[in-house]
Design a protein around this motif. Structure first.
Motif, PDB file in Angstrom:
ATOM      1  N   TYR A 181     -56.718  32.456  41.629  1.00 59.46           N
ATOM      2  CA  TYR A 181     -56.558  33.914  41.740  1.00 59.46           C
ATOM      3  C   TYR A 181     -55.843  34.450  40.495  1.00 59.46           C
ATOM      4  CZ  TYR A 181     -55.126  38.487  43.507  1.00 59.46           C
ATOM      5  OH  TYR A 181     -54.932  39.842  43.656  1.00 59.46           O
ATOM      6  N   LEU A 216     -45.305  37.635  36.237  1.00 57.72           N
ATOM      7  CA  LEU A 216     -43.937  37.128  36.164  1.00 57.72           C
ATOM      8  C   LEU A 216     -43.660  36.255  37.389  1.00 57.72           C
ATOM      9  CD1 LEU A 216     -41.202  37.275  34.599  1.00 57.72           C
ATOM     10  CD2 LEU A 216     -40.542  39.087  36.199  1.00 57.72           C
ATOM     11  N   PHE A 236     -39.665  36.034  44.107  1.00 57.79           N
ATOM     12  CA  PHE A 236     -40.411  37.279  44.256  1.00 57.79           C
ATOM     13  C   PHE A 236     -39.632  38.255  45.135  1.00 57.79           C
ATOM     14  CE2 PHE A 236     -43.571  33.853  43.677  1.00 57.79           C
ATOM     15  CZ  PHE A 236     -44.177  34.301  42.509  1.00 57.79           C
ATOM     16  N   ASP A 237     -40.146  39.469  45.157  1.00 53.58           N
ATOM     17  CA  ASP A 237     -39.503  40.562  45.894  1.00 53.58           C
ATOM     18  C   ASP A 237     -40.308  40.834  47.169  1.00 53.58           C
ATOM     19  OD1 ASP A 237     -38.818  43.042  46.914  1.00 53.58           O
ATOM     20  OD2 ASP A 237     -38.578  43.999  44.949  1.00 53.58           O
ATOM     21  N   VAL A 238     -39.682  40.565  48.316  1.00 56.58           N
ATOM     22  CA  VAL A 238     -40.291  40.909  49.596  1.00 56.58           C
ATOM     23  C   VAL A 238     -39.297  41.778  50.349  1.00 56.58           C
ATOM     24  CG1 VAL A 238     -41.289  40.034  51.745  1.00 56.58           C
ATOM     25  CG2 VAL A 238     -41.515  38.700  49.635  1.00 56.58           C
TER      26      VAL A 238
ATOM     27  N   LEU B 198     -47.447  41.781  54.716  1.00 54.21           N
ATOM     28  CA  LEU B 198     -46.173  42.083  54.065  1.00 54.21           C
ATOM     29  C   LEU B 198     -46.329  41.827  52.560  1.00 54.21           C
ATOM     30  CD1 LEU B 198     -43.112  42.622  54.193  1.00 54.21           C
ATOM     31  CD2 LEU B 198     -42.807  40.271  54.973  1.00 54.21           C
ATOM     32  N   LEU B 199     -46.151  42.893  51.800  1.00 49.89           N
ATOM     33  CA  LEU B 199     -46.402  42.811  50.357  1.00 49.89           C
ATOM     34  C   LEU B 199     -45.346  41.978  49.630  1.00 49.89           C
ATOM     35  CD1 LEU B 199     -48.392  43.919  48.215  1.00 49.89           C
ATOM     36  CD2 LEU B 199     -46.730  45.760  47.817  1.00 49.89           C
ATOM     37  N   LEU B 200     -45.808  41.095  48.755  1.00 54.41           N
ATOM     38  CA  LEU B 200     -44.926  40.319  47.883  1.00 54.41           C
ATOM     39  C   LEU B 200     -45.136  40.837  46.463  1.00 54.41           C
ATOM     40  CD1 LEU B 200     -44.435  36.479  47.845  1.00 54.41           C
ATOM     41  CD2 LEU B 200     -45.181  37.636  45.763  1.00 54.41           C
ATOM     42  N   LYS B 201     -44.017  41.239  45.834  1.00 61.06           N
ATOM     43  CA  LYS B 201     -44.105  41.771  44.466  1.00 61.06           C
ATOM     44  C   LYS B 201     -43.395  40.839  43.493  1.00 61.06           C
ATOM     45  CE  LYS B 201     -42.371  45.748  45.928  1.00 61.06           C
ATOM     46  NZ  LYS B 201     -41.882  47.143  46.002  1.00 61.06           N
ATOM     47  N   THR B 202     -43.750  40.915  42.232  1.00 60.49           N
ATOM     48  CA  THR B 202     -43.019  40.153  41.229  1.00 60.49           C
ATOM     49  C   THR B 202     -41.674  40.831  40.998  1.00 60.49           C
ATOM     50  OG1 THR B 202     -43.770  41.410  39.320  1.00 60.49           O
ATOM     51  CG2 THR B 202     -45.208  39.615  40.070  1.00 60.49           C
ATOM     52  N   ARG B 203     -40.802  40.175  40.239  1.00 58.32           N
ATOM     53  CA  ARG B 203     -39.477  40.736  39.999  1.00 58.32           C
ATOM     54  C   ARG B 203     -39.531  41.954  39.089  1.00 58.32           C
ATOM     55  NH1 ARG B 203     -35.254  35.818  39.131  1.00 58.32           N
ATOM     56  NH2 ARG B 203     -33.764  37.534  39.397  1.00 58.32           N
ATOM     57  N   GLU B 204     -40.715  42.261  38.540  1.00 55.40           N
ATOM     58  CA  GLU B 204     -40.831  43.530  37.813  1.00 55.40           C
ATOM     59  C   GLU B 204     -41.652  44.535  38.614  1.00 55.40           C
ATOM     60  OE1 GLU B 204     -42.088  42.214  33.988  1.00 55.40           O
ATOM     61  OE2 GLU B 204     -43.944  41.323  34.721  1.00 55.40           O
ATOM     62  N   GLN B 206     -44.531  44.318  40.325  1.00 60.84           N
ATOM     63  CA  GLN B 206     -45.994  44.300  40.387  1.00 60.84           C
ATOM     64  C   GLN B 206     -46.451  43.721  41.729  1.00 60.84           C
ATOM     65  OE1 GLN B 206     -47.793  41.801  37.380  1.00 60.84           O
ATOM     66  NE2 GLN B 206     -49.864  42.419  37.909  1.00 60.84           N
ATOM     67  N   PHE B 208     -48.364  41.547  44.101  1.00 61.00           N
ATOM     68  CA  PHE B 208     -48.987  40.285  43.695  1.00 61.00           C
ATOM     69  C   PHE B 208     -49.735  39.651  44.867  1.00 61.00           C
ATOM     70  CE2 PHE B 208     -47.867  35.626  42.455  1.00 61.00           C
ATOM     71  CZ  PHE B 208     -49.159  35.427  41.974  1.00 61.00           C
ATOM     72  N   LEU B 209     -49.000  39.319  45.927  1.00 61.92           N
ATOM     73  CA  LEU B 209     -49.625  38.670  47.081  1.00 61.92           C
ATOM     74  C   LEU B 209     -49.303  39.468  48.344  1.00 61.92           C
ATOM     75  CD1 LEU B 209     -48.688  34.983  46.122  1.00 61.92           C
ATOM     76  CD2 LEU B 209     -50.920  36.086  45.824  1.00 61.92           C
ATOM     77  N   LEU B 211     -48.273  38.651  52.381  1.00 62.87           N
ATOM     78  CA  LEU B 211     -47.910  37.609  53.349  1.00 62.87           C
ATOM     79  C   LEU B 211     -48.380  38.014  54.738  1.00 62.87           C
ATOM     80  CD1 LEU B 211     -44.262  36.974  52.073  1.00 62.87           C
ATOM     81  CD2 LEU B 211     -46.375  35.793  51.381  1.00 62.87           C
ATOM     82  N   SER B 218     -54.377  37.945  48.838  1.00 60.03           N
ATOM     83  CA  SER B 218     -54.181  38.686  47.601  1.00 60.03           C
ATOM     84  C   SER B 218     -53.638  40.068  47.951  1.00 60.03           C
ATOM     85  CB  SER B 218     -55.526  38.832  46.879  1.00 60.03           C
ATOM     86  OG  SER B 218     -56.477  39.477  47.708  1.00 60.03           O
ATOM     87  N   ALA B 219     -52.834  40.631  47.059  1.00 60.56           N
ATOM     88  CA  ALA B 219     -52.387  42.016  47.266  1.00 60.56           C
ATOM     89  C   ALA B 219     -53.557  42.965  47.051  1.00 60.56           C
ATOM     90  CB  ALA B 219     -51.249  42.341  46.307  1.00 60.56           C
ATOM     91  N   LEU B 220     -54.401  42.625  46.069  1.00 55.77           N
ATOM     92  CA  LEU B 220     -55.558  43.462  45.766  1.00 55.77           C
ATOM     93  C   LEU B 220     -56.700  43.158  46.733  1.00 55.77           C
ATOM     94  CD1 LEU B 220     -55.544  43.055  41.868  1.00 55.77           C
ATOM     95  CD2 LEU B 220     -54.597  44.949  43.217  1.00 55.77           C
ATOM     96  N   MET B 291     -57.791  37.948  40.396  1.00 54.09           N
ATOM     97  CA  MET B 291     -57.082  39.231  40.412  1.00 54.09           C
ATOM     98  C   MET B 291     -57.656  40.237  39.418  1.00 54.09           C
ATOM     99  SD  MET B 291     -53.576  38.128  38.474  1.00 54.09           S
ATOM    100  CE  MET B 291     -53.593  37.610  36.741  1.00 54.09           C
TER     101      MET B 291
END
Lengths: 331, 299
Positions: A181, A216, A236-238, B198-204, B206, B208-209, B211, B218-220, B291
């Motif tokens: 992916y 990232l 990651f941020d959840v 449940l959305l998982l984002k990168t530390r900036e 974005q 991403f995935l 849950l 995939s988030a998309l 992606m």
């Protein structure tokens, strides 16, 4: 119980055999196996030498052809089976139904093992591969609890091999497409997860950024030890909280579960790490050889020695280990 | 004309919400509806009997009903439920694990996204066991599909995931429970609070995935609305659309109008982008990272 050790190259094979491996597993130098890394694996000549070295010492060589063949690359998988059989490997470790079909029909006498990448987690799945292709052993995905493994061994039509130590796949193997992916390449298709050529390390004002094809995966402060950006082991941020949402960098270690695995009738324990150095292979193989021998001598009195655990912790991913899914609390 | 199939609901929706959803779907222009819990065995608001009852209603409304099986089988109780489903189903069954294929062989079945069919030998073997339809594995591209279509045995339908968040991985661990500091055995059904995951984002920041209990999506949302001519040219029969909490009838309507030639694909994609929870991707089918999103004719 057999000890099955990783060999990414000839020096590792020799190290494993010398340290007491009952069998080594390895792959050809191409995308037909799930550790297709630069500089790793065996040419035809190296495999011939490796088989000779192991067989002269009464040990076995298991060859992994455990990626999935697309129609346009089919000839490569077929040739891998042909070459391995010709060199006299003791078993082929296969995941793809097409490759199993070819190997079972062309070489009915050849011993076949079902790779962890085939993702068989139940007795009905094991029966399928046993009845359709005559597999004689299956490697279990790292998703079952110890009790589930014990129940499965009891009913399984084939020998069961489980992972004992090494880098931990959190997802059920063979059915994880996270790497493709992000990068277009996955263990199934290209024999690598989070391939190195997509990795980028960037020193920034707020720390070291690790990226996989631009995503990232983590950011490290100077006092933190930065790890390889395996994509399921990043932070990651959840819900506004940053952490290891999937899994932290850690290795599986089942040394203290050995008596139960032995008692359950598990046929073999596999150590992960074909991508690691000969020194790693020698160290983990030796620890596990001592442990299995000690456990066999006195299962009731067996305790993992602190020096074994320390030796394994030192080479573990993130310098930490976990019993993983074997313990339900991890799940 | 391409047929439209509604995939199984991947999320844990309240029972009444599920019933309401399928009432709506009975009127939607989809020919095939897949029913059942494919992600987590702990989600039991609907028993097998409930799914069968729903299926009868949808069949009476003219839909082809298929029952989908759990993707990851671990406990003996899960295997027991699978055996019951495979033995009793008055509908065709979609296998999402090899255990289901073992139980279904000799009868007609569908191989779902959880079955790794990467080549013609695997396809032929399953065809001899009763395979009637297979879903292209998510990470395979147009070129692999073209080869497989050329080599596929007669009498087999091919289905491609054309809309929705991609099922990328399954694990023993529940990531929704983990996000709330809970172990799976005491998950308190926190996934019920997230009808679209449940959305998982990168530390900036974005996205991403996504849950969804033990499943990672995939988030998309994968969107192949622009690829319908290419899929038709390869004799693909069925497009799979994965349910989402909001706007599913609108999504189906757009695919329906494009397949009938009543709406331009570019216009449909513009509207689909508004209906996706985060955004669109089509990279897997285009032969790149899943992606990625590429617009324009396939080369």
């Amino acid at each position: 119980m057999e000890l099955v050790c990783p060999a990414g190259n000839l020096p590792s094979l020799k190290a494993a055999v010398d340290a007491g491996a009952d069998a080594v597993y390895l792959g050809f130098r191409d995308d037909t196996n799930a550790r297709h890394f630069a500089g790793l694996n065996f040419s035809h000549e190296q495999l011939r030498e490796g088989v000779g070295y192991a067989h002269a010492r009464g040990r076995q060589v298991l060859l992994a052809i455990n990626t999935f063949a697309r129609p346009d690359g089919w000839a490569r998988w077929q040739q891998a089976v042909d070459r391995a059989v010709a060199l006299g490997v003791d078993a082929l470790i296969i995941a793809d139904m097409g490759v199993l079909e070819y190997a079972a029909q062309r070489y009915p006498e050849q011993r076949l093992h079902l790779s962890v990448q085939a993702s068989a987690t139940s007795v009905e799945a094991l029966r399928f591969y046993h009845e359709q292709f005559g597999i004689r052993r299956a490697v279990l995905p790292r998703v079952l609890s110890l009790r589930q493994i014990e129940a499965l061994v009891e009913k399984s039509p084939v020998e069961i091999e489980v992972f004992g130590f090494g880098s931990l796949c959190v997802m059920v193997e063979g059915r994880c497409y996270l790497s493709s992916y992000v990068t277009g390449e996955s263990p199934n298709t290209c024999g690598a997860c989070s391939p190195a050529r997509f990795v980028d390390w960037q020193e920034q004002a707020d720390g070291l950024h690790t990226r996989l094809n631009g995503i990232l995966i983590d950011r490290f402060l100077p006092e933190e030890q930065a790890g390889y950006p395996t994509l399921c082991k990043g932070r990651f941020d959840v819900c506004g909280r940053v952490g290891y949402a999937i899994e932290s960098p850690t290795s599986l270690n089942t040394l203290d579960l050995l008596p139960r695995l032995l008692g359950a009738g598990v046929a073999a324990v596999k150590l992960e790490g074909r991508q690691r150095s000969p020194a790693y292979v020698a160290r983990v193989s030796r620890v596990w050889r001592e442990a299995i021998d000690a456990c066999r001598r006195d299962p009731a009195g067996y305790r993992p020695r602190p020096e074994w655990m320390a030796a394994l912790d030192e080479v573990a991913e993130g310098a930490r280990t976990t019993p993983g899914a074997y313990h339900r609390s991890w799940q | 004309m391409l047929k439209l199939a509604l995939g199984p609901i991947p999320y844990f929706w309240p029972r009444n919400e599920v019933l309401r959803f399928y009432e709506e779907m009975a009127q939607a222009p989809v020919e095939i509806i897949y029913l059942g819990e494919t992600v987590c065995a702990k989600r039991r608001q609907l028993a097998l009997e409930d799914w069968l009852m729903l299926g009868e209603g949808l069949a009476a409304a003219g839909k082809q009903v298929v029952l989908s099986t759990l993707t990851l089988i671990e406990a003996e109780s899960e295997l027991g439920a699978l055996r019951r489903l495979c033995a009793d189903a008055p509908f065709m069954v979609e296998a999402n694990d090899m255990a289901a294929i073992q139980l279904l062989q000799g009868r007609d079945f569908v191989a779902g996204t959880g079955i790794n069919v990467y080549n013609h030998l695997a396809l032929s073997r399953l065809a001899r066991l009763g395979l009637r339809r297979w879903v292209l594995p998510v990470e395979l591209d147009h070129a692999a599909l073209a080869d497989l279509q050329r080599l596929r045995p007669a009498g087999i339908e091919t289905e491609v995931l054309a809309w929705g968040r991609l099922p990328l991985a399954h694990a023993a661990r529940c990531f929704t429970a983990r996000a709330h500091g809970l172990p799976k055995d005491d998950c308190r059904f926190r996934c019920r609070d997230y009808p679209d995951g449940l959305l998982l984002k990168t530390r900036e920041g974005q996205p991403f995935l996504n849950l969804n209990g033990i499943q990672t999506q995939s988030a998309l949302s994968q969107c192949l609305i622009g690829e319908l001519p290419a899929l038709e040219a390869l004799d693909v029969e069925v497009l799979r659309l994965i349910p989402q909490a909001q706007g599913m009838s609108e999504v189906i309507g757009l695919f329906d109008r494009v397949r009938r030639g009543d709406l331009d694909a570019a216009e449909a994609r513009r509207r689909l982008a508004q209906l996706a929870p985060i955004g669109l991707c089509n990279g897997f089918y285009r032969g790149g990272p899943g992606m990625a999103m590429t617009v324009g004719a396939l080369t």
